[in-house]
Design a protein around this motif. Structure first.
Motif, PDB file in Angstrom:
ATOM      1  N   ALA A   1       0.840  -1.196   0.000  1.00 42.20           N
ATOM      2  CA  ALA A   1       0.000   0.000   0.000  1.00 42.20           C
ATOM      3  C   ALA A   1       0.870   1.239   0.000  1.00 42.20           C
ATOM      4  N   LYS A   2       1.931   1.160   0.748  1.00 38.42           N
ATOM      5  CA  LYS A   2       2.816   2.310   0.849  1.00 38.42           C
ATOM      6  C   LYS A   2       3.387   2.643  -0.524  1.00 38.42           C
ATOM      7  N   GLY A   3       3.846   1.592  -1.181  1.00 36.10           N
ATOM      8  CA  GLY A   3       4.439   1.810  -2.491  1.00 36.10           C
ATOM      9  C   GLY A   3       3.444   2.417  -3.454  1.00 36.10           C
ATOM     10  N   ALA A   4       2.232   1.897  -3.412  1.00 31.43           N
ATOM     11  CA  ALA A   4       1.229   2.372  -4.352  1.00 31.43           C
ATOM     12  C   ALA A   4       0.874   3.823  -4.090  1.00 31.43           C
ATOM     13  N   ALA A   5       0.768   4.157  -2.816  1.00 29.69           N
ATOM     14  CA  ALA A   5       0.344   5.508  -2.504  1.00 29.69           C
ATOM     15  C   ALA A   5       1.454   6.507  -2.766  1.00 29.69           C
ATOM     16  N   ALA A   6       2.692   6.057  -2.578  1.00 32.08           N
ATOM     17  CA  ALA A   6       3.794   6.985  -2.737  1.00 32.08           C
ATOM     18  C   ALA A   6       4.011   7.346  -4.195  1.00 32.08           C
ATOM     19  N   ALA A   7       3.710   6.414  -5.070  1.00 37.62           N
ATOM     20  CA  ALA A   7       4.040   6.633  -6.468  1.00 37.62           C
ATOM     21  C   ALA A   7       3.403   7.888  -7.069  1.00 37.62           C
ATOM     22  N   PRO A   8       2.071   8.071  -6.962  1.00 37.86           N
ATOM     23  CA  PRO A   8       1.501   9.261  -7.582  1.00 37.86           C
ATOM     24  C   PRO A   8       1.931  10.534  -6.879  1.00 37.86           C
ATOM     25  N   ALA A   9       2.152  10.423  -5.571  1.00 41.39           N
ATOM     26  CA  ALA A   9       2.495  11.630  -4.831  1.00 41.39           C
ATOM     27  C   ALA A   9       3.855  12.147  -5.244  1.00 41.39           C
ATOM     28  N   LYS A  10       4.708  11.256  -5.680  1.00 36.19           N
ATOM     29  CA  LYS A  10       6.062  11.652  -6.022  1.00 36.19           C
ATOM     30  C   LYS A  10       6.094  12.762  -7.052  1.00 36.19           C
ATOM     31  N   GLN A  11       5.244  12.665  -8.043  1.00 41.22           N
ATOM     32  CA  GLN A  11       5.301  13.670  -9.104  1.00 41.22           C
ATOM     33  C   GLN A  11       4.776  15.003  -8.614  1.00 41.22           C
ATOM     34  N   LYS A  12       3.902  14.940  -7.645  1.00 35.82           N
ATOM     35  CA  LYS A  12       3.252  16.169  -7.214  1.00 35.82           C
ATOM     36  C   LYS A  12       4.219  17.133  -6.566  1.00 35.82           C
ATOM     37  N   ILE A  13       5.024  16.603  -5.688  1.00 36.22           N
ATOM     38  CA  ILE A  13       5.783  17.513  -4.849  1.00 36.22           C
ATOM     39  C   ILE A  13       6.782  18.302  -5.668  1.00 36.22           C
ATOM     40  N   GLY A  14       6.890  19.578  -5.339  1.00 34.87           N
ATOM     41  CA  GLY A  14       7.836  20.422  -6.043  1.00 34.87           C
ATOM     42  C   GLY A  14       7.341  20.827  -7.412  1.00 34.87           C
ATOM     43  N   ALA A  15       6.377  20.076  -7.941  1.00 37.86           N
ATOM     44  CA  ALA A  15       5.918  20.380  -9.279  1.00 37.86           C
ATOM     45  C   ALA A  15       4.716  21.311  -9.242  1.00 37.86           C
ATOM     46  N   SER A  16       4.195  21.580  -8.070  1.00 42.79           N
ATOM     47  CA  SER A  16       3.028  22.456  -8.041  1.00 42.79           C
ATOM     48  C   SER A  16       3.222  23.538  -7.000  1.00 42.79           C
ATOM     49  N   ILE A  17       2.655  24.688  -7.282  1.00 38.58           N
ATOM     50  CA  ILE A  17       2.682  25.755  -6.292  1.00 38.58           C
ATOM     51  C   ILE A  17       1.276  26.286  -6.137  1.00 38.58           C
ATOM     52  N   LYS A  18       1.018  26.862  -4.975  1.00 42.71           N
ATOM     53  CA  LYS A  18      -0.280  27.480  -4.759  1.00 42.71           C
ATOM     54  C   LYS A  18      -0.230  28.900  -5.291  1.00 42.71           C
ATOM     55  N   VAL A  19      -1.214  29.282  -6.041  1.00 39.51           N
ATOM     56  CA  VAL A  19      -1.250  30.638  -6.578  1.00 39.51           C
ATOM     57  C   VAL A  19      -2.596  31.259  -6.235  1.00 39.51           C
ATOM     58  N   ASP A  20      -2.544  32.492  -5.866  1.00 42.40           N
ATOM     59  CA  ASP A  20      -3.758  33.241  -5.608  1.00 42.40           C
ATOM     60  C   ASP A  20      -4.629  33.253  -6.869  1.00 42.40           C
ATOM     61  N   VAL A  21      -5.904  32.940  -6.695  1.00 41.90           N
ATOM     62  CA  VAL A  21      -6.788  32.869  -7.857  1.00 41.90           C
ATOM     63  C   VAL A  21      -6.848  34.219  -8.563  1.00 41.90           C
ATOM     64  N   GLU A  22      -6.747  35.281  -7.773  1.00 39.20           N
ATOM     65  CA  GLU A  22      -6.835  36.609  -8.368  1.00 39.20           C
ATOM     66  C   GLU A  22      -5.671  36.853  -9.330  1.00 39.20           C
ATOM     67  N   LYS A  23      -4.492  36.422  -8.887  1.00 37.37           N
ATOM     68  CA  LYS A  23      -3.321  36.593  -9.747  1.00 37.37           C
ATOM     69  C   LYS A  23      -3.506  35.824 -11.040  1.00 37.37           C
ATOM     70  N   LEU A  24      -4.044  34.637 -10.867  1.00 38.09           N
ATOM     71  CA  LEU A  24      -4.247  33.785 -12.025  1.00 38.09           C
ATOM     72  C   LEU A  24      -5.224  34.448 -12.994  1.00 38.09           C
ATOM     73  N   ASP A  25      -6.299  34.976 -12.436  1.00 39.29           N
ATOM     74  CA  ASP A  25      -7.280  35.651 -13.277  1.00 39.29           C
ATOM     75  C   ASP A  25      -6.645  36.837 -13.974  1.00 39.29           C
ATOM     76  N   GLY A  26      -5.784  37.536 -13.230  1.00 42.25           N
ATOM     77  CA  GLY A  26      -5.095  38.678 -13.826  1.00 42.25           C
ATOM     78  C   GLY A  26      -4.263  38.249 -15.020  1.00 42.25           C
ATOM     79  N   LEU A  27      -3.585  37.151 -14.856  1.00 47.85           N
ATOM     80  CA  LEU A  27      -2.754  36.644 -15.947  1.00 47.85           C
ATOM     81  C   LEU A  27      -3.612  36.280 -17.150  1.00 47.85           C
TER      82      LEU A  27
END
Lengths: 918, 171
Positions: free
Chosen positions: A489-515
């Motif tokens: 289970a650990k292996g399975a759960a870790a696999a998808p999470a691996k790509q997520k980290i570092g690859a995404s950032i939180k952005v203010d929706v307003e900034k996004l709309d501005g862009l």
């Protein structure tokens, strides 16, 4: 090949060195480490994964022994020497005995799992891997989601600590800054202990205590203390970085960090504090009363005191918990429903167990005692299930779902409280659920061994650090089951999470709309420049090529910007699983929900708005479409009905389909109902398809008896309204006896609209394409008036009221002749109108813009946009326009067809019209 | 001194002393008006204005200000003055007004822009009272007398104040 030689040479070298090394001789061990480093580099070059991992493990043991974390006994060095011969085997491409290698390391005291070598571990080794005193404590990897959240948050906090400390140096004694730093450490400590990162937690905790003294003015944050805090900060940063590395690349990257030296420093600074400070000043006293962080040892929190007083102290943390808890609860629901299909799937049970475990851990840490308690007892129940102490049953599934719902309500209340203050607090009585859970658990206990007593203790909320630790270890004590279940289970759960980290950032929706807005403008400006007569006059191939390139780039940019606001539709779909389950259970049907295309992305802003229509359509399909099992079998269908939920992209739209294999609509009954309601005449030639789609009309929705008549009609006008609000369309295709298909067509995004530009006088308006049915030039004979002033147009045998845009919007100099202008037939919420416009100018995708605060709520206008020539065009809102025209009343009639104003212009318009007929 | 000036100001109105500062002055017919330079974002030449239906007559419509859609008011109509043909000097002053949801940009159509003046507190008088006469003094902060000329100082926020917003919705 030289490399290969080099590797074996290095290995031989290593084998000799390790034989002569004396335990305790640090410089010799350092030399070994150097050789190992070289070896690692070469192994990497040769891409020998197994050897590489072996050397890495070897290196780690050496490091640990230098740090004094491993006993550098002669036995251990013997084992290391043995391990070198395994490495030699591996380098010669012979099948090295990885299991034996791992055993060696386990004996040394360093946990190594054969699974890490890509080789399946035999059961006894898997168990051995769970050795308690392992140098590499991998417990923190048990919950990748939590860990990912921790890494992200810890990094944020540590960065802020650093800048805050520097700010504090400039304005020493600023209690706001001290508090901020304090809170950061507090948070890091809390989340670290949730994730079993004991060292980080301990270090952060010690520092937090130091800062607590500072903020209570019992200690002056001098140069030395500042330096220590900064050093702690650096160390923590490195530790978190390492955790992230481990998280991404695997356990062999784990580095052990010593924290005791820093803790000692911190304590020294605290001990050296001047004891002059008397009782804290009143302002501080209030703060001290808030038990945001009870220092170690005095952290017992009264169980009876409820949730309210504590957790509000740490709004950030609570907000994080709320968001996380919602996600977990959703995951629970999804997995429980999966479990229903496969009640014995241990992976699924684990997937349910883990979110409960996390919710319990974090809520315990935040002193949310009721949530903690409920989650905990449910977790216990699930733990018994997954350890085969309790058989899975429908009752358990129901209770778990019920608890999930109840917890959601509690978390929702928390979030309300965060927004509206403590007044929003609601009292939740969990005793009912807890007793239900315990009852179920007790039922199992009769057959199986009682639950380990350790669990019982953990129910009482302890100090933050304590409350989490024992439960996190919870699964471990049952040695026969836990390791073998957890590993996969650990292996399975870790696999998808691996790509997520570092690859995404939180952005203010307003900034996004501005862009997105800015990019939209860029596209328009680009077109404007390109269409500038001066530019078009230049026949330069280079310029043309460059313009082509420019428009490609802008188009790409626009696509990317738009995609940033897109989220997969999965979440919305998953909510349907629950709905279908509940509905089919209630109505005694067996329905299988098949979902496809959950990864299809839609505009974030649309997610909420499509939920209601989807619910209504699903309800229709399950309630009215799919028959009862016995009825189905009677007509030769399988007893189990199927409802398909599909999503896909097609031609710039998102299509969502709901297909059931039920009985289909009873067209005859709808027809007679429609006639009864005066929606059509018995003599009208209306196709079955059109009749079926009448269930979307408002007239069909409200009254109860309609359900008897048509077998349909639960709020279908709600569906239509909702979809139209999103500028989409909904259609229904029914085959009697075969089933019904709903087809929802939605635009990809709400920011851009496909529209027809029309001219009225000197003004230009944009009509959303989705609302337009057809456009035509009216013939004099199809123009009818009612009582002398109500104007209608006969379009395909039905009378459509006419709206003169020029009248409603008071536009001067526009075409007044019905026959001279263009009639655009539009439909909104079942109402059809013919709009009189002067001419159709073209079709264009436009970016919707607000008209600016003061002009926002003008009836009949949905907003504005910048047209290709830079002028502002107004987008029509048909619902508002129709009601505005009704409010304004009919316009004074222009009697008798007047001569056309200018024939040539009319002809041009006519050509346009024909091109654009829809 | 300053307390004296404040005392002269009518109750509920800002102290005159606070009114001192730089003003952009512009002309409407023969009258000269001033608005605080801090509120002015930019001055643009007359451009094509898209009329917006169902709005009060003084809302001339909306313009495209570098991708933003902003409303434009014609001050002459707002103040009940007769309109006249636009000239080369007619221009739009883009101002920023405070609102509940942050600041908004707004264009004001004026006959011509004159100059930026530094007006001191001594030169400012509270707005006169016109009794029952049909003069909207709500938007007038004060009257500045400079070299024998009178500049009417306007409060941008109350030109499109709350009351007007309601009118919009009623329209």
């Amino acid at each position: 090949m030289a490399d290969k030689m080099l590797v074996s040479h290095l290995l031989d070298d290593l084998a000799i060195k390790i034989l002569v090394v004396e335990p305790g001789d640090l410089s010799a061990v350092g030399e070994l480490l150097e050789s190992a480093d070289k070896l690692l580099a070469h192994a990497e070059v040769q891409q020998k994964a197994v050897l590489e991992k072996m050397v890495a493990a070897f290196k780690k043991v050496l490091e640990a022994s230098i740090m004094g974390e491993l006993p550098d006994s002669p036995e251990n060095f013997d084992r290391l020497a043995q391990s070198v011969s395994f490495m030699q085997e591996a380098s010669r491409n012979e099948m090295a005995d990885v299991h034996a290698f791992c055993r060696l390391f386990t004996e040394i005291g360093c946990v190594l799992d054969a699974a890490d070598f890509g080789i399946s571990s035999s059961p006894e080794e898997g168990a051995a891997a769970g050795a308690e005193e392992g140098e590499i404590d991998s417990r923190f990897l048990a919950d990748p989601e939590l860990l990912a959240a921790f890494i992200e948050e810890a990094e944020e906090h540590l960065n802020s600590v650093e800048s805050n400390i520097l700010a504090l140096e400039k304005s020493p004694g600023d209690s706001d800054i001290i508090n901020t730093i304090f809170r950061s450490f507090h948070t890091v400590k809390g989340i670290a202990s949730c994730t079993d990162l004991d060292r980080i937690s301990t270090l952060a905790h010690a520092t937090e205590n130091l800062l607590d003294e500072v903020r209570n003015k019992r200690l002056v944050l001098g140069q030395e203390a500042t330096d220590v805090v900064l050093a702690v900060c650096d160390r923590l940063q490195r530790m978190v970085e390492n955790i992230q590395e481990v998280f991404e690349k695997g356990l062999e990257h784990y580095k052990s960090f010593e924290v005791d030296d820093l803790i000692a420093q911190v304590e020294r600074v605290m001990a050296a504090k001047p004891l002059t400070a008397p009782s804290p000043p009143p302002a501080m006293a209030a703060e001290e009363a808030g038990p945001a962080t009870p220092p170690a040892g005095q952290g017992k929190v009264d169980l009876g005191s409820g949730d309210l007083p504590d957790f509000m102290q740490d709004a950030d943390l609570v907000a994080g918990f709320i968001a996380e808890a919602f996600e977990h609860l959703e995951a629970i629901e999804v997995h429980v429903l999966d479990l229903e299909q496969a009640p014995d799937d241990i992976d699924i049970i684990n997937n349910i167990f883990r979110p409960f475990h996390t919710i319990k851990g974090v809520s315990g840490f935040l002193n949310l005692t009721t949530i903690n308690k409920l989650a905990h007892s449910t977790e216990n129940l699930l733990d018994d299930v997954r350890n085969n102490k309790l058989p899975m049953s429908a009752d358990i599934i129901d209770v778990v779902l019920g608890v999930g719902d109840y917890l959601r309500g509690m978390v929702q209340n928390l979030s309300d409280m965060l927004e509206q203050g403590p007044a929003a607090y609601k009292d939740f009585d969990i005793s009912d659920w807890v007793s239900k859970v315990e009852l179920l658990q007790a039922g199992g206990d009769l057959e199986a061994a009682p639950a380990p007593p350790a669990r019982e203790e953990a129910v009482a909320p302890l100090s933050p650090a304590e409350s989490v630790a024992p439960v996190a270890k919870g699964p471990a004590p049952s040695p026969q089951a836990a390791p073998s279940q957890e590993e996969p289970a650990k292996g399975a759960a870790a696999a998808p999470a691996k790509q997520k980290i570092g690859a995404s950032i939180k952005v203010d929706v307003e900034k996004l709309d501005g862009l997105v807005n800015a990019v939209g403008e860029l596209v328009i400006m680009q077109t404007m420049v390109r269409q500038n007569p001066l530019i078009t006059g230049i026949a330069d191939p280079k310029l043309n090529k460059d313009f082509g390139q420019l428009s490609r780039i802008t188009a790409e940019l626009q696509k990317t910007a738009m995609s940033m606001r897109m989220v997969p539709i999965r979440q919305t779909f998953q909510k349907m699983t629950r709905l279908v389950r509940d509905l089919s259970k209630k109505s005694g049907k067996v329905v299988d929900l098949v979902m496809e295309g959950e990864e299809t992305e839609i505009d974030r802003n649309m997610v909420d708005s499509i939920y209601d229509p989807l619910v209504h359509m699903m309800r229709n399909s399950v309630d009215h479409g799919v028959q009862k099992p016995e009825d189905r079998e009677a007509v030769g269908k399988p007893g189990k009905g199927t409802v398909k939920l599909l999503a896909y992209h097609k031609g710039g739209n998102i299509i969502i389909e709901i297909i059931d294999d039920g009985q289909g609509l009873n067209t005859d009954k709808i027809r007679s109902k429609a006639i009864e309601r005066g929606l059509m005449k018995g003599t009208d030639q209306v196709s079955d398809h059109e009749v079926n789609n009448m269930i979307f009309l408002p007239g069909f929705s409200t009254a109860d008896q309609i359900t008897d008549v048509s077998g349909r009609g639960v709020g279908m006008d709600v569906v239509k309204k909702g979809v139209e609000k999103l500028r989409g369309k909904v259609e229904l295709i029914s085959t009697p006896g075969q089933g019904t298909q709903f087809l929802m067509r939605l635009p990809l995004t709400l920011a851009i609209i496909d529209g027809i530009i029309v001219r009225v006088g000197q003004e230009r308006y944009i009509i959303p394409t989705t609302a337009i049915q057809e456009s035509l030039r009216a013939k004099a004979e199809s123009y009818k008036t009612v009582q002398g002033h109500g104007e209608t147009l006969m379009v395909r045998n039905s009378l459509v009221p006419i709206i003169r845009l020029s009248h409603v919007f008071a536009v001067a100099d526009s075409c007044q002749q019905i026959t001279a202008g263009i009639m655009v037939v539009v439909e909104n919420e079942g109402r059809r109108r013919a709009l009189l416009v002067d001419e159709l100018l073209g079709k264009q995708e436009v970016v919707i813009k607000s008209l600016g605060g003061y002009l926002q709520d003008i009836k009949g206008l949905a907003g504005g946009t910048i047209l290709g020539d830079g002028r502002v065009g107004l987008i029509l809102d048909l619902a508002g326009l129709i009601s505005a025209s009704e409010a304004k009343g009919p316009c004074p009639l222009i009697s008798a067809p007047a001569p056309a104003e200018s024939d040539s212009a009319q002809e041009g318009a006519e050509e346009n019209a024909e091109q654009l007929l829809l | 001194m300053s307390s004296q000036t404040v005392a002269r100001g009518e109750s509920g109105r800002k102290g005159i002393a606070e009114l001192a500062g730089k003003y952009l002055t512009f002309a409407l017919g023969d009258e000269e008006y001033g608005i605080s330079i801090l509120k002015v974002r930019e001055i643009i030449g007359l451009m094509e204005i898209t009329a917006v239906p169902q709005t009060p007559s003084y809302v001339k419509g909306v313009i495209n200000l570098r991708g933003r859609v902003i409303p434009v008011l014609e001050l002459r109509i707002k103040f009940g003055m007769p309109t006249q043909k636009y000239t080369e000097r007619t221009c739009i002053i883009v101002v920023e007004v405070g609102a509940a949801a942050g600041t908004l940009q707004l264009g004001m159509l004026v006959d011509s822009v004159s100059e930026v003046l530094n007006i001191s507190a001594e030169e400012i008088e509270p707005p006169p009272s016109f009794g029952s006469l049909d003069v909207d003094t709500g938007a007038i902060l004060g009257m500045a007398k400079i070299k024998g000329e009178v500049k009417i100082l306007l409060d941008v926020n109350s030109i499109v104040g709350k009351g007007l917003l309601e009118k919009f919705n009623a329209a």
